[in-house]
Design an enzyme around this catalytic site. Structure first.
Site, PDB file in Angstrom:
ATOM      1  N   GLU A   1     -20.612  22.229   2.844  1.00 40.01           N
ATOM      2  CA  GLU A   1     -19.143  22.087   2.731  1.00 40.01           C
ATOM      3  C   GLU A   1     -18.503  23.459   2.884  1.00 40.01           C
ATOM      4  O   GLU A   1     -17.673  23.879   2.061  1.00 40.01           O
ATOM      5  CB  GLU A   1     -18.805  21.450   1.386  1.00 40.01           C
ATOM      6  CG  GLU A   1     -19.642  20.195   1.139  1.00 40.01           C
ATOM      7  CD  GLU A   1     -19.456  19.526  -0.210  1.00 40.01           C
ATOM      8  OE1 GLU A   1     -18.768  20.097  -1.052  1.00 40.01           O
ATOM      9  OE2 GLU A   1     -19.996  18.423  -0.403  1.00 40.01           O
TER      10      GLU A   1
ATOM     11  N   CYS B   1     -14.314  14.442  -7.087  1.00 37.24           N
ATOM     12  CA  CYS B   1     -13.547  15.640  -7.402  1.00 37.24           C
ATOM     13  C   CYS B   1     -12.155  15.611  -6.798  1.00 37.24           C
ATOM     14  O   CYS B   1     -11.198  16.082  -7.401  1.00 37.24           O
ATOM     15  CB  CYS B   1     -14.292  16.887  -6.944  1.00 37.24           C
ATOM     16  SG  CYS B   1     -14.671  16.898  -5.196  1.00 37.24           S
TER      17      CYS B   1
END
Lengths: 639, 639
Positions: B305, B401
Site C-alpha cells: 500500500e 480503517c
C-alpha cells in the site's frame, strides 16, 4: 528417411552456442558443479533454488546414493529437456564424448525407474505412497511427457534402445494405471505435456495404445467423469473449467494452454478428428486474434503466469514466458500438419524470432523467463508489480524450465522448416539448409539459400528423382506486401493462396527465386488494446524491433515519431553479433525539470526536440547492460 | 473558546449522513449486530474478517465476558475512530441518547485498561507477556494514538472527564515505559499515529511530557539508537530506513508516511523546530511534486500500500487508499500552522473533495478503500493485478480503517476551514459557516456564504469587538486564474501572496466578496508521468472530474477530445444528489470488430466518430452500478 541439414548463418550461430555453451553449461548446473547465482524469479521464500540437484535426485532414486530429493517436484524434466537438446545436437553432428555422457544419463534414468515402470524421482524418494494422488500439482505425468519426447529424439538420433524401452515401459505403466475403465485412475495431470510425449511415442512406435492414452488424457480433462483431488487454484488455471472440446478462450497458465493445444492439434492431425481440430482452431483464434503480443509472447499477467481477458496486453507487467512462446511454436507447427494456412507459419516465426530468441543472451549463457515489451529499470526495482520483470537476463533460474526448453527448440529448428504431406512439400521457415524427402516414387532434394532474416531473397533448388508431379508450397508471410517469384529465371504469377505460393510440377534441377518484401513496416494494434493505442511498433521481415536507452537516452516514453517519417535500414556487422538497425527522425519531449508542478494547465508535452530514433531487433535487447527498452512508440499526429 | 458552525449545503449533507447513517451503522458493525457481507479487500485467506468483534474484545479485556480476541491486532482503533466521529457530531448537535451510548463506551474502554495504564485488548486477552515486544507489527501505540485523539475530541465535546483521565493514564504509562533513558524501551511503533495523538493530548493538557514523548518517538525512528525486534518488511515500509530528519522521499506505506508527517509538522508548529519543519517540507514536496495523483490520492502500488518512485502514477493498479488522503489532509493542515502557503490548502482541498469524499457512496453506507483513476470491470475480475480495484463500493471492509477515518474527518471539517495565528485569521476552506475567534482584545465574528464547490462566489461578513488591526487572509486556489475582490462593495486589488489575499484592518461589520474563477480547466501531468502523457484531466473549482461508462458507453479509452474544444458546465439537480456535469464534443474511435487481426499496417484508431463526452465529479462516481470510469482522457492533436 527424410532429413534436413541446416547451414544457416543466423541459426547456426545459435546451434553452435547450444552445442558449445548451453549443453555443457546446463550439464554442470544439473550436476551442481558450478557455483552460480541462481536468480529468483519471484520474491517467494518457498521456492527452493539453491542448486539444481537433478542428477543427484536420479542417483538417489536409482539407489546409487542415499539422501533426499531437492528442488521442484518437476525437477526431473530439466534433465529430459537437456537430453532432448543433446539428441538434436548429436543428430546434426555426432560427438562421441557427449553421446557417452548421454548414454550414461539414460542408464541412470533407467535405473531410477521402478520395476512396474513408474518413474519420478520425487515420489520414488519422498512419497512413494502418494504416487498419482496429487495430480493437480504433482507433475508426474508432465515429467513423463518430457521423457517421452527426449527418449524418442534420443532414440532417433543415436539408436539407443534402452531409452526407448524405458520410455515405453513408463508409457505402458501409465496406460495400465489411467483410463476410463472401472478400477482405473480417472485423473489427468494439472500441467499438460504427457499428451505431447505420448503422441510422439505413438508416431515413433505406431503403438495405438499411446494414441488412445493421449486422447483419453485430452478428452477427460475438465469433464465430470474425471476424478481429481483438491486443488489450490481456479480450474481455468489448469484448463480444467470445461471439456476441451467446449473451450472457447485461451485461459489460465499460458504454457499449459499451448501444451494442451499442441497435443490436441497433434491428435487431430493423426486421427482427422474434426471436433478436436475445431476446438484447436477456436483456441488458436483466441490467442492470435485477441491475446498475443506482437512479439509472439503470451500470458498477460505474472499471477498464475496466465492469460487474462481479450485485448488485455499490458506491455510492462505481462509474463510472456519464454516457454509459452516455445509452446506456441509447437502448437503452430501441429496446426500446419492439418491445415495449409500461412498464418500458422507467420505466428511460429513471430514467436521464434522474437520471444524465443529473446529468451537467451547473445552469449548463450543468460536467460529470460519473462519477456517484457517495455522496461524501466527503476520500476522493476521499486514497483513490486514489476519485480518479476528483469532488465537483464539472469544466469540461471530457480525454476529452470525455460533455458532447456529454448535449447531443445532451437537445436531442432530444422524440423520446422518443411512440412511434408504426401506429394506436397511446404517451405515454412526460411533457413539456409539442404533437405531430402521421400515423395511418391522418388527423392526430392531441396536446397534453400537465403540471408534471412536480414535479406528477403530466397533461392530454392529442387531436384526430384521420381516421375510424379510434386506440389511445392512456399509460405509468403502476411507482412510481405509484394513478392517476386521466378522459376528458372522466368517471372511467374505469385498470388498466394491461404499464405502459400504453389508450384506444381515434376521437378528436375529447377531453381526458384522468391523475393520477400523487406521494407520496414509500422504496425498498429487493434484499438481495443488500450496499452498500444496511439502507438506503433516496427518490424522488418520476421523481426519485431525495439528501442533501447543505450541508443536513445532515458525516458523512452517521451519519444514520438510522425506518421509519414520513413524508416531507414542498415546492417551493422559489429553490433550485437551483427544486426540490422532501423532509424527514423522523431521527437523527444523534454523531461521538464524546470516546472516542478505535477499538474499544469499548459501541456509541457508540446515542448519537444528533434531526435533520431534507433531500433534494434527485439531478440537482441538487453545485451548491453541494464537499460530501458520499449517496443511500442508514440505516433505523433501532426505533419 | 473559538467555535465554527457549519451550514453548508454540500458538507451538511455528508455530516447528516454521518450522524444518521454512518455512526449508527458502524455502531452495529462494531457490535456484530448486523449480518453484513464483509468484502475482502485482498484474496488473502489469512485475513480475519467474518465479523468486527470490537466491542466484544473490549468486554473480554474488561473482564465482563470470557472469550478470545478476534480480528486484527489494531481492531481497537475502529472503536476509537468511531468515538472521535461521535464527539464531533455531538459538538455540533447534542444528542443525549448517542452521548449516553458513547459514555458507556468510555466506561468500557476504561474498564479494559489495566491498572498500570496499559490498554490494548489483543495483548491483554491473548499475549500479556508480549506487550511492546513486537512493535513493528503490534499496533499497540498506534491504537493508543487513536484513543488519544478520540479522548481529546470527546472531552472537548462533552466534558467527559473519565475519557481524558483514561487517556492520560495510558499516555503516562507509555511515557514510563518508553524513552532514551537507561532501562527504558527504546522502540517505536511500526505504524505511526501515537505521535499525532500525543500532540493532541499535549495541546489539550499542556503537559510537556506528552510533547517530549511525541518528539522522542519521531526522532528515534530509523536511528541506530532504536531497539526493535525482527520485521517482515523492508525498513522503507515503516519509514524506518533513515532518521526522519534525513528522509528526502515519501517512501513505504502511504498512510504511515502521512501520519508520520502530520506529527512531525505538528511538533514543528508547536516548537518552532526548523529542522523538523525542513524535513516536513522535503517530504511534502516529494509527495505533491512527484508522487501524488491529481485526485489527491497517494500510494502507487497495492503491494505494501505504498509509494513506488517519482512520477510512477499508474491509474489502474494504484492503491490511493482513502485513509492516505485523510492523512494528507491532516499533514496539509499542520503545515499551514507553520507556513502561510496556499499550496497546503490547495492540496488539502484536492484530497478532501476528491479522494476522501470519493471513499464513501452517496448513501453513506458503502466505502472504497482503493480509489482508482481508471477502472474496467472485466479487468478487475480477470486481471489478478487489478483484483484489489473494486468497481463499486463494498458495504464494509475486512480491515475497516477507512470508513471511520473518513467519518471523523468529514464530521470535523469545520476545524479545517480557518487557521488562526495570533492576530491573523486565514480562511482556508470555502464552506458556508459562522465562526467566532478570540483575537487580541476582542471577538472576531465571521460568516461565510457560498455555494461552493458549485459556485465560486464567496461572501464573508466580518465583525470585530476589539480595537486591534486584524489580518484576514483568504486563500486563492492556484487553479483560480483571476479573482475579483470587493470590500464593502468596492473593488480592490486582489493579488495573492503565496496563495492568500490579505485584508488588514480593524473590522467593523465589513462585507468582503471574492469571486473565484470557476471556468472548467484542462490539466496536463508532468511528461515524466508516463501514464498521463497525451492525456488531460478536467476540473472545475476544487473538483476533479471523471467519465463513466453509464454516460459515455464502453471502452472509455477510445474517447478523445481536441485541444480547443470548450468544456460546457451545467448543474443537474436530479443527478447524483445534485452535481455539476461537464460536457465537450469529442471523438470515439470505433472498436473495430470487423478486422479481427490484432496487429495491422493500417491504423484503425484513425476511424472515429463524433461523440459528446460527459464528465461527473470524481467523488460521485460508482453510484450508478458497476461500470467503467476514467479520469485521464486522450487529447487529439488535430484541429
Amino acid at each position: 528417411m527424410n532429413k534436413v541439414e541446416i547451414r544457416d548463418r543466423f541459426f547456426s550461430r545459435y546451434k553452435e552456442l547450444i552445442r558449445t555453451e548451453m549443453i555443457p553449461y546446463q550439464w554442470k548446473v544439473l550436476n551442481d558443479e558450478i557455483n552460480i547465482t541462481i536468480e529468483r524469479e519471484r520474491n517467494d521464500d518457498s521456492i527452493p533454488n539453491e542448486k539444481s540437484h537433478v542428477i543427484e535426485n536420479f542417483r538417489i532414486a536409482a539407489g546409487r546414493k542415499k539422501g533426499h530429493h531437492y528442488g521442484w517436484v518437476f525437477q526431473d524434466s530439466d534433465l529430459y529437456k537437456w537430453l532432448e537438446a543433446v539428441a538434436y545436437t548429436l543428430r546434426e553432428q555426432m560427438d562421441e564424448e557427449l553421446k557417452s555422457l548421454a548414454d550414461h544419463v539414460v542408464d541412470l534414468i533407467s535405473e531410477a525407474q521402478e520395476d512396474d515402470g513408474y518413474l519420478n524421482t520425487y515420489f520414488t524418494i519422498e512419497e512413494p505412497d502418494e504416487k498419482y494422488n496429487r495430480l493437480w500439482q504433482s507433475h508426474e505425468l508432465y515429467c513423463a511427457g518430457h521423457f517421452f519426447e527426449a527418449a524418442a529424439a534420443y532414440y532417433e538420433a543415436t539408436g539407443n534402445q534402452k531409452v526407448l524401452d524405458t520410455a515405453c515401459k513408463l508409457a505402458d505403466h501409465i496406460d495400465f494405471v489411467f483410463g476410463q475403465e472401472e478400477g482405473k485412475n480417472r485423473g489427468y495431470d494439472g500441467h499438460e505435456e504427457v499428451e505431447i510425449g505420448l503422441m510422439r511415442l505413438y508416431r515413433l512406435t505406431q503403438n495405438d495404445r499411446y494414441l488412445n492414452l493421449a486422447r483419453y488424457f485430452l478428452l477427460i480433462r475438465g469433464t465430470d467423469q474425471a476424478v481429481m483431488g483438491s486443488k489450490h487454484l481456479p480450474l481455468t488455471y489448469y484448463q480444467a473449467h470445461l471439456p476441451v472440446l467446449l473451450q472457447e478462450n485461451a485461459e489460465g497458465h499460458a504454457v499449459r494452454l499451448v501444451y494442451l493445444c499442441t497435443a490436441m492439434a497433434d491428435a487431430a492431425a493423426e486421427t482427422g478428428d474434426e471436433k478436436l481440430l475445431d476446438a484447436c482452431r477456436r483456441l488458436w483464434k483466441s490467442i492470435v486474434n485477441r491475446r498475443m503480443y506482437i512479439t509472439g509472447g503470451i500470458g498477460s499477467t505474472v499471477s498464475g503466469e496466465a492469460f487474462t481477458l481479450d485485448y488485455d496486453l499490458p506491455n510492462d507487467t505481462m509474463y510472456c514466458e519464454t516457454c509459452a512462446s516455445v509452446g506456441l511454436v509447437f502448437f503452430a507447427y501441429r496446426m500446419l500438419l492439418s491445415e495449409e494456412n500461412g498464418e500458422y507459419g507467420d505466428v511460429m516465426e513471430r514467436a521464434l524470432y522474437n520471444t524465443v530468441l529473446g529468451g537467451v543472451a547473445l552469449d548463450g549463457k543468460h536467460f529470460f523467463y519473462v519477456n517484457p515489451l517495455e522496461v524501466v529499470p527503476g520500476k522493476s526495482r521499486k514497483d513490486p508489480g514489476k519485480s518479476h520483470v528483469k532488465c537483464v537476463r539472469p544466469q540461471w533460474l530457480g525454476c529452470a524450465c525455460c533455458p532447456p526448453n529454448l535449447a531443445r527448440l532451437v537445436a531442432s529448428v530444422e524440423q520446422y522448416v518443411f512440412v511434408q504431406k504426401k506429394n506436397r512439400l511446404l517451405v515454412n521457415l526460411f533457413v539456409e539448409c539442404k533437405g531430402s524427402f521421400e515423395i511418391e516414387d522418388g527423392i526430392l532434394d531441396i536446397e534453400l539459400k537465403t540471408g534471412y532474416p536480414w535479406t528477403g531473397s530466397l533461392e530454392i533448388k529442387v531436384n526430384y528423382s521420381g516421375t510424379a508431379c510434386v506440389c511445392l508450397g512456399i509460405r509468403v508471410p502476411s507482412w510481405s506486401d509484394t513478392t517476386g517469384l521466378e522459376i528458372n529465371g522466368k517471372s511467374t504469377d505469385s498470388d498466394a493462396e491461404h499464405g502459400f505460393v504453389y508450384i506444381n510440377q515434376v521437378f528436375k534441377e529447377d531453381t526458384i527465386r522468391l523475393e520477400l518484401d523487406m521494407e520496414p513496416k509500422r504496425w498498429y494494434a487493434n484499438p481495443l488494446v488500450e496499452n498500444d493505442l496511439g502507438k506503433f511498433a516496427v518490424s522488418r521481415g520476421p523481426l519485431v524491433y525495439c528501442a533501447e536507452e543505450v541508443d536513445n537516452g532515458k525516458n523512452l516514453h517521451l519519444m514520438s515519431v510522425e506518421k509519414q517519417e520513413p524508416l531507414e535500414y542498415e546492417f551493422k556487422e559489429a553490433l550485437l553479433g551483427g544486426v540490422g538497425v532501423l532509424t527514423a527522425s522523431g521527437w523527444k519531449t523534454e523531461a521538464d525539470r524546470e516546472d516542478l508542478r505535477l499538474y499544469r494547465q499548459g501541456n509541457a508535452a508540446e515542448k519537444k526536440v528533434r531526435t533520431k530514433i534507433r531500433w534494434i531487433p527485439y531478440y537482441s535487447w538487453a545485451n548491453r547492460g541494464e537499460n530501458e527498452m520499449r517496443v511500442w512508440i508514440r505516433e505523433e499526429n501532426q505533419r
